[in-house]
Write a protein that holds these residues in place. Sequence first.
Motif, PDB file in Angstrom:
ATOM      1  N   ARG A  85       5.044 -25.623  69.929  1.00 36.29           N
ATOM      2  CA  ARG A  85       5.359 -24.075  69.861  1.00 36.29           C
ATOM      3  C   ARG A  85       5.055 -23.714  68.625  1.00 36.29           C
ATOM      4  NH1 ARG A  85      11.629 -24.716  71.517  1.00 36.29           N
ATOM      5  NH2 ARG A  85      11.158 -26.597  70.051  1.00 36.29           N
ATOM      6  N   VAL A  86       5.042 -22.507  68.469  1.00 36.45           N
ATOM      7  CA  VAL A  86       4.915 -21.860  67.279  1.00 36.45           C
ATOM      8  C   VAL A  86       6.069 -21.279  66.910  1.00 36.45           C
ATOM      9  CG1 VAL A  86       3.506 -20.078  65.945  1.00 36.45           C
ATOM     10  CG2 VAL A  86       2.367 -21.194  67.781  1.00 36.45           C
ATOM     11  N   ASP A  87       6.485 -21.445  65.651  1.00 37.06           N
ATOM     12  CA  ASP A  87       7.881 -20.807  65.061  1.00 37.06           C
ATOM     13  C   ASP A  87       7.636 -19.909  64.010  1.00 37.06           C
ATOM     14  OD1 ASP A  87       9.388 -22.901  66.512  1.00 37.06           O
ATOM     15  OD2 ASP A  87       8.796 -24.432  64.996  1.00 37.06           O
ATOM     16  N   VAL A  88       8.332 -19.015  64.108  1.00 39.34           N
ATOM     17  CA  VAL A  88       8.571 -17.794  62.928  1.00 39.34           C
ATOM     18  C   VAL A  88       9.407 -18.411  61.878  1.00 39.34           C
ATOM     19  CG1 VAL A  88       9.227 -15.280  62.517  1.00 39.34           C
ATOM     20  CG2 VAL A  88       8.131 -15.847  64.663  1.00 39.34           C
ATOM     21  N   THR A  89       9.117 -18.511  60.818  1.00 35.71           N
ATOM     22  CA  THR A  89      10.107 -19.072  59.803  1.00 35.71           C
ATOM     23  C   THR A  89      10.332 -18.117  58.738  1.00 35.71           C
ATOM     24  OG1 THR A  89       8.061 -19.547  58.483  1.00 35.71           O
ATOM     25  CG2 THR A  89       8.722 -21.261  59.754  1.00 35.71           C
ATOM     26  N   ASP A 139      -0.753 -15.910  68.361  1.00 36.70           N
ATOM     27  CA  ASP A 139      -1.176 -17.269  68.983  1.00 36.70           C
ATOM     28  C   ASP A 139      -2.033 -18.214  67.752  1.00 36.70           C
ATOM     29  OD1 ASP A 139      -0.740 -16.823  71.951  1.00 36.70           O
ATOM     30  OD2 ASP A 139      -1.656 -14.940  71.461  1.00 36.70           O
ATOM     31  N   ILE A 140      -1.896 -19.545  68.015  1.00 35.98           N
ATOM     32  CA  ILE A 140      -2.608 -20.406  67.240  1.00 35.98           C
ATOM     33  C   ILE A 140      -3.481 -21.214  68.012  1.00 35.98           C
ATOM     34  CG2 ILE A 140      -2.334 -22.360  65.590  1.00 35.98           C
ATOM     35  CD1 ILE A 140      -0.924 -19.636  64.717  1.00 35.98           C
ATOM     36  N   PHE A 141      -4.588 -21.540  67.908  1.00 35.52           N
ATOM     37  CA  PHE A 141      -5.486 -22.470  68.584  1.00 35.52           C
ATOM     38  C   PHE A 141      -6.115 -23.534  67.512  1.00 35.52           C
ATOM     39  CE2 PHE A 141      -5.523 -18.160  70.162  1.00 35.52           C
ATOM     40  CZ  PHE A 141      -5.451 -18.496  71.617  1.00 35.52           C
ATOM     41  N   THR A 168       3.828 -17.052  70.445  1.00 33.17           N
ATOM     42  CA  THR A 168       5.234 -16.498  70.238  1.00 33.17           C
ATOM     43  C   THR A 168       5.287 -15.066  69.622  1.00 33.17           C
ATOM     44  OG1 THR A 168       7.287 -16.794  69.055  1.00 33.17           O
ATOM     45  CG2 THR A 168       5.424 -16.830  67.658  1.00 33.17           C
ATOM     46  N   PHE A 169       6.184 -14.417  69.656  1.00 30.98           N
ATOM     47  CA  PHE A 169       6.011 -12.917  69.175  1.00 30.98           C
ATOM     48  C   PHE A 169       7.357 -12.615  68.494  1.00 30.98           C
ATOM     49  CE2 PHE A 169       8.431 -13.076  73.249  1.00 30.98           C
ATOM     50  CZ  PHE A 169       9.606 -12.422  73.182  1.00 30.98           C
ATOM     51  N   ALA A 170       7.190 -11.521  67.608  1.00 30.89           N
ATOM     52  CA  ALA A 170       8.265 -11.211  66.684  1.00 30.89           C
ATOM     53  C   ALA A 170       8.273  -9.856  66.265  1.00 30.89           C
ATOM     54  CB  ALA A 170       8.341 -12.186  65.442  1.00 30.89           C
TER      55      ALA A 170
END
Length: 570
Positions: free
Chosen positions: A182-186, A315-317, A332-334
């Motif tokens: 997962r990609v986290d929003v920090t 998105d991260i690739f 993810t989205f924010a």
Amino acid sequence: MRTIPVPVSIVLFFIVFAWAQKLPTRDEELFQMQIRDKSVYHHSSVIPDGAEISGYVFRDTPKRYYFVVEEDNTPLSVTVTPCDAPLEWKLSLQELPEESSGDGSGQPEPLDQQKQQIMDEEGTELFSYKGNDVESYVATSSPSGLYQLELLSNEKDTNFKVYATTTPESDQPYPEMPYDPRVDVTSLGRTTITLAWKPSPTGSLMKQPIQYCVVINKEHNFKSLCAVEAKLSADDAFMIAPKPGLDFSPFDFSHFGFPSENDSGKERPLSKSATAKITRSYAAKQKVDIQKVCIGNKSIFTVSDLKPDTQYYFDIFAVNTVTNMSTAYVGTFAKTKEEAKQKTVELKDGKVTDVFIKRKGSKFLRFAPVSSHQKVMFYVHSCLDAIQIQVRRDGKLLLSQNVEGVRHFQLRGKPKAKYLIRLRGSRKGASMLKILATTRPNKQPFPSLPEDTRIKAFDKLRTCTSATVAWLGTQERNKFCIYKKEVDDNYNEEQRRREQNQCMGPDTRKKSEKVLCKYFHSQNLQKAVTTETIKGLEPGRSYLLDVYVVGHGGHSVKYQSKLVKTRKFC
């Protein structure tokens, strides 16, 4: 590269011919030759072993690919990546025709008979999928035979990628995902969002060259980097390929800008109708609001220059820079934070209000007289650079002016009217000002100023211990105070600007800096000039001189500062 649909009979001819000629495989150590000789697969429907190929499929037109597994118990992996639209695809197995003839002569059957034998075989379906995810078929032990991959797009013309290998354990061309993909929003701000993710084991443990690409857009998450690139190149002619029909032959490469074999050396321009169609297609395309940035092997990234109160998808690739193949993290989205709501300052009738505005910022003020009125006065004193003032009465714009120094404006009143004042700051730096609104204009709160607020120094009257200066006054009797301050010889314009705040009054100065105060005015503006000699100075020293004019309400305005230097020798 565009893949051209090929008639089934030609494909089967090629497959059987290639099989009869022993199609290169990894077991025969000819894989590198297979990759170099792109004619083996780029203009055919043969999938090479261990290489990713790109393809294009027309809507509602099945596209088929083939590959041969020569030995039983062979590992097999097939991965399909939809790029721009969902795909239906299925993998089926057909038995290879026997090499010897039916009469036991040992001679191969004619190619026509082999082709017919393959076409008659329906094959066994091994796997099928429908959607836009990157999906794989993996088998640790597969039988020998001819494998057929069929792809279909029911939505629109689209492109895709296919990867097949008989050595999946050793290849691993796609970067591996960590246990938590997962990609986290920090961190979340009004214009910035910080993202973090766990590194791919392919780079951190296997030490293969991995870089990460970040994709930002406002519509949705992407499941593959291929889909991102298709979106970014949505305006390319590749995406508006002509559909098969009466005016299009699969082998007429002139439609793609290549001369056909019959027209070598000649160019066949598109017809007017075809040109018009392509032009309309380009015009119909909207600007793609998507950003892609590759950041090396870092696993944290801050996205900046975002709009407040706006939802973004991230998105991260992970990209293997050797194979150029990628794997997507779980996107993810924010939503960015809202802009801080402007507080509206209430102005009280006849009272001066101090206002501070950030660089390029703005402030809102409200004036609501408690009684009916025939006119309203606004007095504005801009302390630094020019500011802009806009006044609206019950929503109607009455005034829009730039203000430098002291200005006043008189507007016609209206019973129970409410006034909204918007003040815009300078682009150079922060702004400070004083403002007063009143329906009872008697005496002006700020002193009147001449058009020219410079201080003039007389060089011929300069001595080792004194300097003589002059400044203009007005017809109104005001109090003038002059101050001096010794400064270094390297005193510059930036320091002078910081001290040029016209709203800083004499009360902010040291008593030792005061020279004198006096009253002065003249009914004849031509003679409204006063002079003063400042004594007690040191030889060869620099001094900053300031003149303040003080109004009836005690508010002062500073003239432009003047730098003077006494003579060193007299």
